[in-house]
Motif scaffolding. Sequence first.
Motif, PDB file in Angstrom:
ATOM      1  N   LEU A   1       0.778  -1.048   0.186  1.00  0.00           N
ATOM      2  CA  LEU A   1      -0.014   0.057  -0.150  1.00  0.00           C
ATOM      3  C   LEU A   1       0.896   1.337   0.044  1.00  0.00           C
ATOM      4  O   LEU A   1       0.656   2.110  -0.978  1.00  0.00           O
ATOM      5  CB  LEU A   1      -1.160  -0.062   1.221  1.00  0.00           C
ATOM      6  CG  LEU A   1      -1.792   1.239   1.295  1.00  0.00           C
ATOM      7  CD1 LEU A   1      -2.819   1.544   0.271  1.00  0.00           C
ATOM      8  CD2 LEU A   1      -2.617   1.212   2.997  1.00  0.00           C
ATOM      9  N   TYR A   2       1.799   0.971   0.781  1.00  0.00           N
ATOM     10  CA  TYR A   2       2.968   2.393   0.981  1.00  0.00           C
ATOM     11  C   TYR A   2       3.382   2.707  -0.481  1.00  0.00           C
ATOM     12  O   TYR A   2       3.466   3.837  -0.814  1.00  0.00           O
ATOM     13  CB  TYR A   2       3.990   2.353   1.732  1.00  0.00           C
ATOM     14  CG  TYR A   2       4.811   3.258   2.108  1.00  0.00           C
ATOM     15  CD1 TYR A   2       4.529   4.433   2.867  1.00  0.00           C
ATOM     16  CD2 TYR A   2       6.129   3.232   1.396  1.00  0.00           C
ATOM     17  CE1 TYR A   2       5.380   5.469   2.770  1.00  0.00           C
ATOM     18  CE2 TYR A   2       7.011   4.421   1.442  1.00  0.00           C
ATOM     19  CZ  TYR A   2       6.542   5.494   2.208  1.00  0.00           C
ATOM     20  OH  TYR A   2       7.523   6.547   2.122  1.00  0.00           O
ATOM     21  N   VAL A   3       3.941   1.479  -1.179  1.00  0.00           N
ATOM     22  CA  VAL A   3       4.678   1.755  -2.324  1.00  0.00           C
ATOM     23  C   VAL A   3       3.561   1.985  -3.502  1.00  0.00           C
ATOM     24  O   VAL A   3       3.998   3.057  -4.324  1.00  0.00           O
ATOM     25  CB  VAL A   3       5.248   0.409  -2.785  1.00  0.00           C
ATOM     26  CG1 VAL A   3       5.913   0.512  -4.259  1.00  0.00           C
ATOM     27  CG2 VAL A   3       6.427  -0.040  -1.746  1.00  0.00           C
ATOM     28  N   ALA A   4       2.373   1.655  -3.283  1.00  0.00           N
ATOM     29  CA  ALA A   4       1.553   1.922  -4.428  1.00  0.00           C
ATOM     30  C   ALA A   4       0.917   3.554  -4.449  1.00  0.00           C
ATOM     31  O   ALA A   4       0.976   4.264  -5.394  1.00  0.00           O
ATOM     32  CB  ALA A   4       0.119   1.250  -4.097  1.00  0.00           C
ATOM     33  N   LEU A   5       1.148   4.063  -2.996  1.00  0.00           N
ATOM     34  CA  LEU A   5       0.838   5.512  -2.850  1.00  0.00           C
ATOM     35  C   LEU A   5       1.755   6.436  -3.181  1.00  0.00           C
ATOM     36  O   LEU A   5       1.797   7.484  -3.705  1.00  0.00           O
ATOM     37  CB  LEU A   5       0.345   5.877  -1.131  1.00  0.00           C
ATOM     38  CG  LEU A   5      -0.818   5.043  -0.547  1.00  0.00           C
ATOM     39  CD1 LEU A   5      -0.896   5.372   0.853  1.00  0.00           C
ATOM     40  CD2 LEU A   5      -2.234   5.900  -1.300  1.00  0.00           C
ATOM     41  N   GLY A   6       3.196   5.675  -3.020  1.00  0.00           N
ATOM     42  CA  GLY A   6       4.138   6.773  -3.353  1.00  0.00           C
ATOM     43  C   GLY A   6       4.332   6.748  -4.915  1.00  0.00           C
ATOM     44  O   GLY A   6       4.815   7.641  -5.470  1.00  0.00           O
ATOM     45  N   TYR A   7       4.237   5.610  -5.698  1.00  0.00           N
ATOM     46  CA  TYR A   7       3.929   5.637  -7.086  1.00  0.00           C
ATOM     47  C   TYR A   7       2.730   6.450  -7.539  1.00  0.00           C
ATOM     48  O   TYR A   7       3.350   7.117  -8.538  1.00  0.00           O
ATOM     49  CB  TYR A   7       3.702   4.089  -7.434  1.00  0.00           C
ATOM     50  CG  TYR A   7       3.869   3.992  -9.007  1.00  0.00           C
ATOM     51  CD1 TYR A   7       4.949   3.954  -9.613  1.00  0.00           C
ATOM     52  CD2 TYR A   7       2.552   3.802  -9.906  1.00  0.00           C
ATOM     53  CE1 TYR A   7       5.294   4.026 -10.933  1.00  0.00           C
ATOM     54  CE2 TYR A   7       2.900   3.773 -11.465  1.00  0.00           C
ATOM     55  CZ  TYR A   7       3.814   3.635 -11.734  1.00  0.00           C
ATOM     56  OH  TYR A   7       3.974   3.716 -13.035  1.00  0.00           O
ATOM     57  N   ALA A   8       1.662   6.763  -6.878  1.00  0.00           N
ATOM     58  CA  ALA A   8       0.815   7.621  -7.483  1.00  0.00           C
ATOM     59  C   ALA A   8       1.326   8.948  -7.293  1.00  0.00           C
ATOM     60  O   ALA A   8       0.984   9.892  -8.028  1.00  0.00           O
ATOM     61  CB  ALA A   8      -0.453   7.354  -6.430  1.00  0.00           C
ATOM     62  N   ASN A   9       1.979   9.320  -6.062  1.00  0.00           N
ATOM     63  CA  ASN A   9       2.470  10.478  -5.934  1.00  0.00           C
ATOM     64  C   ASN A   9       3.504  10.928  -6.936  1.00  0.00           C
ATOM     65  O   ASN A   9       3.603  12.048  -7.536  1.00  0.00           O
ATOM     66  CB  ASN A   9       3.001  10.612  -4.475  1.00  0.00           C
ATOM     67  CG  ASN A   9       2.180  10.773  -3.418  1.00  0.00           C
ATOM     68  OD1 ASN A   9       1.027  11.130  -3.608  1.00  0.00           O
ATOM     69  ND2 ASN A   9       2.508  10.497  -2.081  1.00  0.00           N
ATOM     70  N   GLU A  10       4.273   9.964  -7.481  1.00  0.00           N
ATOM     71  CA  GLU A  10       5.439   9.756  -8.289  1.00  0.00           C
ATOM     72  C   GLU A  10       4.946  10.377  -9.736  1.00  0.00           C
ATOM     73  O   GLU A  10       5.321  11.092 -10.385  1.00  0.00           O
ATOM     74  CB  GLU A  10       6.229   8.517  -8.309  1.00  0.00           C
ATOM     75  CG  GLU A  10       7.338   8.703  -9.275  1.00  0.00           C
ATOM     76  CD  GLU A  10       7.984   7.348  -9.752  1.00  0.00           C
ATOM     77  OE1 GLU A  10       8.940   7.141 -10.508  1.00  0.00           O
ATOM     78  OE2 GLU A  10       7.672   6.620  -8.735  1.00  0.00           O
ATOM     79  N   MET A  11       3.836   9.699  -9.959  1.00  0.00           N
ATOM     80  CA  MET A  11       3.136   9.941 -11.183  1.00  0.00           C
ATOM     81  C   MET A  11       2.623  11.500 -11.485  1.00  0.00           C
ATOM     82  O   MET A  11       2.281  11.911 -12.424  1.00  0.00           O
ATOM     83  CB  MET A  11       1.930   8.872 -11.696  1.00  0.00           C
ATOM     84  CG  MET A  11       2.754   7.661 -11.793  1.00  0.00           C
ATOM     85  SD  MET A  11       3.615   7.455 -13.226  1.00  0.00           S
ATOM     86  CE  MET A  11       5.261   7.326 -12.579  1.00  0.00           C
ATOM     87  N   ARG A  12       1.997  11.795 -10.233  1.00  0.00           N
ATOM     88  CA  ARG A  12       1.362  13.100 -10.260  1.00  0.00           C
ATOM     89  C   ARG A  12       2.632  13.982 -10.462  1.00  0.00           C
ATOM     90  O   ARG A  12       2.353  15.078 -11.021  1.00  0.00           O
ATOM     91  CB  ARG A  12       0.562  13.391  -8.872  1.00  0.00           C
ATOM     92  CG  ARG A  12      -0.839  12.592  -8.993  1.00  0.00           C
ATOM     93  CD  ARG A  12      -1.649  13.189  -7.824  1.00  0.00           C
ATOM     94  NE  ARG A  12      -1.126  12.675  -6.528  1.00  0.00           N
ATOM     95  CZ  ARG A  12      -1.350  11.537  -5.777  1.00  0.00           C
ATOM     96  NH1 ARG A  12      -2.620  10.783  -6.369  1.00  0.00           N
ATOM     97  NH2 ARG A  12      -1.035  11.290  -4.489  1.00  0.00           N
TER      98      ARG A  12
END
Length: 388
Positions: A166-177
């Motif tokens: 979950l943490y990595v997925a949230l970080g990846y979403a932040n990265e894409m934004r």
Amino acid sequence: MGLAKAALREQRAKMLAAAPGWRASDARVNPRVAIGSIFAMWVIYFLTTTGLALLTGAPDQWAYVGRRALVVVAGILCTFVLYQLVQRVQPQGFGARLGVAMGAAVPLVIIYACINLMVFFYWFPAPDTTRIIEEVQAKFPVAWETVLVVDSSIRWYFFFAVWAALYVALGYANEMRAVERRANLFRMEAKNAQLRALHYQVNPHFLFNTLNSLSTLVLRGSKAEAEAMIMNLSSFLRSSLAIDPEQLVSLEEEIALQRLYLDIEQARFPDRLQVEVKMPPDLRHACVPVLILQPIIENAIKYGVGPSKGKIGIRLDARAEHGMLVLRIENDIDAHAPTPPAGTGLGLGNVRERLLTRYGPSAGCEWGQLDTGGFFVSLWLPLNRDGC
């Protein structure tokens, strides 16, 4: 000029194709979100397991609430340590980042399993604890504690892994934004650079034609007209060059700039040039790109007034249609005058390119012959009266 325009487009394409630089900070999750998710996960686990135990009527469940709360606190602390580890190690690849998170969870799961063993088997043993220990010792007499820790670690690992994923997925979403924001900045910079280049293509073109006209007046000995043209040229350049090429101006201001230009040409054609402007009062403050009419008026002078012998009219009509601002410029053509050499198409192509660059497909420009033998140019763009 065509080569310069092609080079500009190539540079813009390269800028848009280039991937914005990756930053490790882009993949980090807001601490409030990360810590909140840790607490939420363990609180949900505590409430769910306690509620299910009470609903199934398991004996002495109230005695287990304190023990369960103790291991939940230990789980929160272990997950918080996992959070501190994964936020400090941020590989660029998503798979590598997920692998780091999953790997970092292993030792913390083992620590949590050891704490769980201490609480339920040593510090606060349950009534059936002795029976469980005897059964495990019968199968594994030497390393029975290790077996319990490994078994517990395997079961709890998936719990920790879910939070890590979950943490990595949230970080990846932040990265894409973050990457998208930087890509938008790249696009905006490229768009602004193109607008500036298109704007500055107008001034040299106009200046070249005006200097030619001034040279003609000097050769004819028209001193007064030449002086008037120089003063008008100075005023026009002072006004136009002081304006940011990305700026929007009111239609009234744009027409005032064009009148400065027409004053320059009036010195050349005092008896031939007639100008008519129709602008409804409610469109005076409509926003348009600065100097968008300049190439159109310039062409009307060059191909309409210049070769003629009699009076030539230039008409500008502004109107609102279906939420769009429509500007139409017409000029007469003397059928008996010699046809001037064909132009390069820079002026009208410049107008169309500027409109498409700023507004996209919602704006445009077209031109052609009138039934009366004259020439027209129509351009349209979104109507904006909110201020420029």
